[in-house]
Write an enzyme that holds these catalytic residues in place. Structure first.
Site, short mmCIF file in Angstrom:
data_model
loop_
_atom_site.label_atom_id
_atom_site.label_comp_id
_atom_site.label_asym_id
_atom_site.label_seq_id
_atom_site.Cartn_x
_atom_site.Cartn_y
_atom_site.Cartn_z
N MET A 36 0.84 -1.19 0.00
CA MET A 36 0.00 0.00 0.00
C MET A 36 0.88 1.25 0.00
O MET A 36 0.48 2.32 0.44
CB MET A 36 -0.95 -0.01 1.21
CG MET A 36 -1.99 -1.10 1.13
SD MET A 36 -3.49 -0.77 2.09
CE MET A 36 -2.83 -0.63 3.74
N HIS A 40 9.59 0.76 2.29
CA HIS A 40 10.72 0.76 3.23
C HIS A 40 11.54 -0.50 3.02
O HIS A 40 11.25 -1.31 2.11
CB HIS A 40 10.22 0.88 4.67
CG HIS A 40 9.16 -0.12 5.04
ND1 HIS A 40 9.41 -1.47 5.16
CD2 HIS A 40 7.84 0.04 5.32
CE1 HIS A 40 8.31 -2.10 5.50
NE2 HIS A 40 7.33 -1.22 5.59
N GLY A 42 11.67 -3.21 4.57
CA GLY A 42 10.91 -4.45 4.68
C GLY A 42 10.35 -4.85 3.32
O GLY A 42 10.46 -6.02 2.91
N HIS A 43 9.77 -3.89 2.60
CA HIS A 43 9.28 -4.16 1.24
C HIS A 43 10.44 -4.59 0.33
O HIS A 43 10.29 -5.51 -0.48
CB HIS A 43 8.62 -2.91 0.65
CG HIS A 43 7.38 -2.49 1.36
ND1 HIS A 43 7.22 -1.24 1.90
CD2 HIS A 43 6.22 -3.15 1.62
CE1 HIS A 43 6.02 -1.14 2.44
NE2 HIS A 43 5.40 -2.29 2.30
N GLN A 67 -10.28 -2.25 3.27
CA GLN A 67 -9.71 -2.93 4.43
C GLN A 67 -9.50 -2.00 5.62
O GLN A 67 -8.94 -2.40 6.64
CB GLN A 67 -8.40 -3.63 4.06
CG GLN A 67 -7.23 -2.72 3.75
CD GLN A 67 -6.05 -3.48 3.21
OE1 GLN A 67 -6.09 -4.01 2.11
NE2 GLN A 67 -4.97 -3.55 3.98
N LYS A 156 5.50 -9.82 9.67
CA LYS A 156 5.10 -8.84 10.69
C LYS A 156 3.60 -8.90 10.92
O LYS A 156 3.13 -8.91 12.05
CB LYS A 156 5.52 -7.42 10.30
CG LYS A 156 5.17 -6.38 11.37
CD LYS A 156 5.56 -4.98 10.96
CE LYS A 156 4.63 -4.44 9.92
NZ LYS A 156 3.26 -4.15 10.47
N LEU A 190 9.82 -2.74 10.91
CA LEU A 190 9.57 -1.70 9.91
C LEU A 190 8.12 -1.77 9.44
O LEU A 190 7.57 -2.83 9.23
CB LEU A 190 10.52 -1.87 8.72
CG LEU A 190 12.01 -1.76 9.02
CD1 LEU A 190 12.81 -1.74 7.72
CD2 LEU A 190 12.33 -0.50 9.83
N SER A 192 5.01 0.89 7.25
CA SER A 192 4.67 2.16 6.62
C SER A 192 4.11 3.14 7.65
O SER A 192 4.29 4.35 7.55
CB SER A 192 3.64 1.95 5.50
OG SER A 192 4.17 1.09 4.51
#
Length: 281
Positions: A36, A40, A42-43, A67, A156, A190, A192
Site C-alpha cells: 500500500m 521501506h 521491509g518491502h 480494508q 510482521k 519496519l 509504513s
C-alpha cells in the site's frame, strides 16, 4: 504521471489492466509483492526474495479503502507515490510497478462473499471489524488480475499472512512465500505506519520491544500463561501509558491460544501517538 513514466525507463509503470496484461503476457514466472506504498526496507527485502526466485517481479501500490474500518486511519495513511517509485527504481530489482485506480481492481462489482470463520475472528480480526474481509477480497482480485506464481508477504502481519495463504493457495496455482520481519537497529519492526511516528515514539517502541523479548523469554517458566500475560499487559499499559488491544501467545500453525512456547509466537497490537502498531516474536 507522464513525468514519472519518462523518468523510470527500465522499471515499467503500469497504470491500468490493459497495459498490465500486455506487459506480463510474455512472462510466466512472476513474483508479486503487494503493497500500500510507504516503501521501506521491509518491502525491499520481499522484492529481493522475489528477484532471486522469479524471472520477473511486479510490485503493486494500492491503498485499499475496503480494508480500513476507520475513515481517519484511511485518510492519515502515508502516501508518497513519487518517493516510492524513486526507491523502487533505485533498487534495480523491480520490473513492473502496478498503480491501479480503484475501478481497475473493482471492475467486478459483485459484492464480496468472503466471510471469516468464527475461529479466525481473533487478534486484529476481533478489533478491526471487516479488515481481513477487505484484505482477502483485494488479494483475491489482485491475484486474479496478475496471476503470479509466487506472492511474497512479510511475517510482521502474521495473521494476514496466515489468512491470505490459507485462502489463495487453495484457489489459485500460486505459492504465498513468508518472509521474515525486517527491523531497524533498535529492533522495531519496519512498517509504513512508522512514518507517522516521531523520534521519541520510535524510542518508546524500541523499549516496548525489549520488554516483549523479556516477556517471551520468561514465558517458559510460567504455569498459567494467560494470567502471566494479563499481568504483563497491565504493566506495559501503566509503564508506557499506551492502549493495548491484545497481548497473546498463539500457535503459529493454527493461531490457537497456546500454553507452551514451542511453535508459538507472542502477538501484540498497541497504540503509540494514536498510531496502531502490531508485532510478533
Amino acid at each position: 504521471m507522464f513525468y514519472l513514466l519518462n523518468i523510470f525507463i527500465q522499471m515499467k509503470v503500469l497504470l491500468n489492466n490493459t497495459s498490465l496484461f500486455e506487459s506480463l503476457r510474455p512472462f510466466n514466472d512472476r513474483g508479486f509483492v503487494p503493497t500500500m506504498g510507504g516503501i521501506h526496507n521491509g518491502h525491499l527485502s520481499l522484492i529481493n526474495k522475489s528477484n532471486k526466485l522469479c524471472e520477473k517481479t511486479i510490485v503493486s501500490i494500492f491503498v485499499n479503502p475496503k480494508q480500513f474500518n476507520n475513515k481517519k486511519d484511511l485518510k492519515s495513511y502515508p502516501r508518497n507515490i513519487k518517493k516510492d517509485l524513486k526507491i523502487l527504481k533505485k533498487s534495480k530489482k523491480v520490473d513492473f510497478v502496478y498503480l491501479p485506480k480503484f475501478k481497475e481492481i473493482y471492475k467486478d462489482k459483485k459484492k464480496s462473499k468472503i466471510t471469516l470463520h468464527k475461529k479466525d475472528k481473533i487478534l486484529c480480526a476481533n478489533f478491526r471489524k471487516g479488515h481481513f474481509e477487505g484484505v482477502l477480497d483485494v488479494m483475491n482480485r489482485l491475484t486474479k488480475i496478475i496471476n503470479p506464481q509466487k506472492i511474497f508477504m512479510g511475517e510482521k502481519d502474521f495473521q494476514q499472512l496466515y489468512l491470505v495463504k490459507k485462502q489463495l493457495e487453495k484457489k489459485y496455482k500460486t505459492k504465498v512465500i513468508a518472509c521474515k520481519t525486517i527491523r531497524n537497529k533498535n529492533k522495531v519492526a519496519l512498517s509504513s505506519r512508522n512514518f507517522l511516528l516521531n523520534k521519541s515514539n520510535l524510542v518508546m517502541a524500541a523499549k516496548i520491544y525489549a520488554k516483549l523479548e523479556s516477556i517471551k523469554k520468561n514465558i517458559k517458566n510460567k504455569k498459567n500463561i494467560p494470567n502471566f500475560l494479563n499481568f504483563q499487559k497491565k504493566e506495559l499499559k501503566n509503564t508506557y501509558k499506551i492502549k493495548i488491544d491484545y497481548l497473546e501467545l498463539r500457535n503459529i500453525k493454527n493461531l490457537k491460544i497456546s500454553s507452551t512456547k514451542k511453535n508459538s509466537r507472542l502477538f501484540i497490537a498497541y497504540y503509540l501517538n494514536n498510531v496502531r502498531l502490531i508485532d510478533n516474536l
